[in-house]
Motif scaffolding. Sequence first.
Motif: not given
Length: 293
Positions: A130, A30-31, A37-38, A34-35, A57-58, A54, A50, A61
Motif C-alpha cells: 500500500l 491515504f485514499a 487495502g480494502q 485505503w482502496w 489505517a488510522f 479501519a 473491516r 496514517m
Amino acid sequence: MHYLVDFNPVAISLGPVQVHWYGLMYLGGFAGAWWLGQRRLAAGRLPVTRDAFADLAFYVMLGVILGGRIGYVLFYNLGQYLAHPLDVFKVWDGGMSFHGGLLGVLLAGWLWSRWQKLHFFDTMDFVAPLVPIGLGLGRLGNFINGELWGAFTQKPWGMIFPSAPELAEQSHAALVAAYQAGQLESFARHPTQLYEFALEGVVMFTLLVLYSRKPRPRYAVSGWFALLYGVFRFLVEFVRVPDVQLGYLAFGWLTMGQVLSLPLIVFGLFLLWRARHAPTLQPQVVAAADGDK
C-alpha cells in the motif's frame, strides 16, 4: 530547451484558507492505500474485520504524519526547528522524512498487531504494497513545490527549478524573461523527484502488488519492500542535492539519505533470508462481529 518547473504550490485558495498540492498528494496517498487495502482485505490477506482494518489505517496514517515530520526535524534540520519551534507545524511547506514515517508506521503496526494478537510481520506484509502509492504521490508533491532537486545536468530531461539557490533571488517575471531568452539553460538540474516517483512509486507499486497477489512466506513482502526502497533511494541520492544544512557527510558524495537507506537494504536482505523457512499466511476472510455491523 529545458523545462522550467513553475507551478503554484497552492491548489485552491478560499479566502485566507489555502489548500496546497503537497497536502492533496498525501490525501491521495491515504485514499489509494485505503482502496488497495480494502481489496487485499476482501482477498483474505489479513484475518481481521473491516473495522479492525479501519483502525489500522488510522494508526498508520498518524504514524506517517507524526513520524515523517519528527523524523525530518531530527534527521535533517534540528537546529532550524530549535530556533523556530512553530515551524514544525508548517507541513504544507514540505519537510517530511520517509525514514521517520517508516518508523512511525512500524510503531503503529506493532501496537495494532499486539491488540489484534497477530504476528507483526503478517501485518507489515499486508501494509507494504500500500505504501508506494503515497511515496509516489509525495514525490509529485515535492516536484510541484520545486524542492529536493538534483545536481546540474545537460541531459535533455534536465529541468530548471526557480527555487534553486542560484535563481531564488530573482523575481518571477525576471526568471520567465530569462528563460524565454534561453539564458537559464546552464542551470538545468536532474528532476530527482520524478526519478523517485518512478522508482519508489510506479516500479515498487507494480512489483509489490504483482508479487503479493498470491500468498508469500512471512517476511518476504516486507523484505522486498525494504530492499527495493533502500536500493532505489541510495542510487537516486548520487544525483540528488543534499539538504544545504547537512551537505555531504563523507567522501564528497555520501548523503544522509544514503546513510539512512543502508540499514533498510541490510534489513531487507535479512527478512528475505528469514522468509526461506517461514510459514505462509493463507487467505482468510473474517466476517464482521455483531457489534461491528
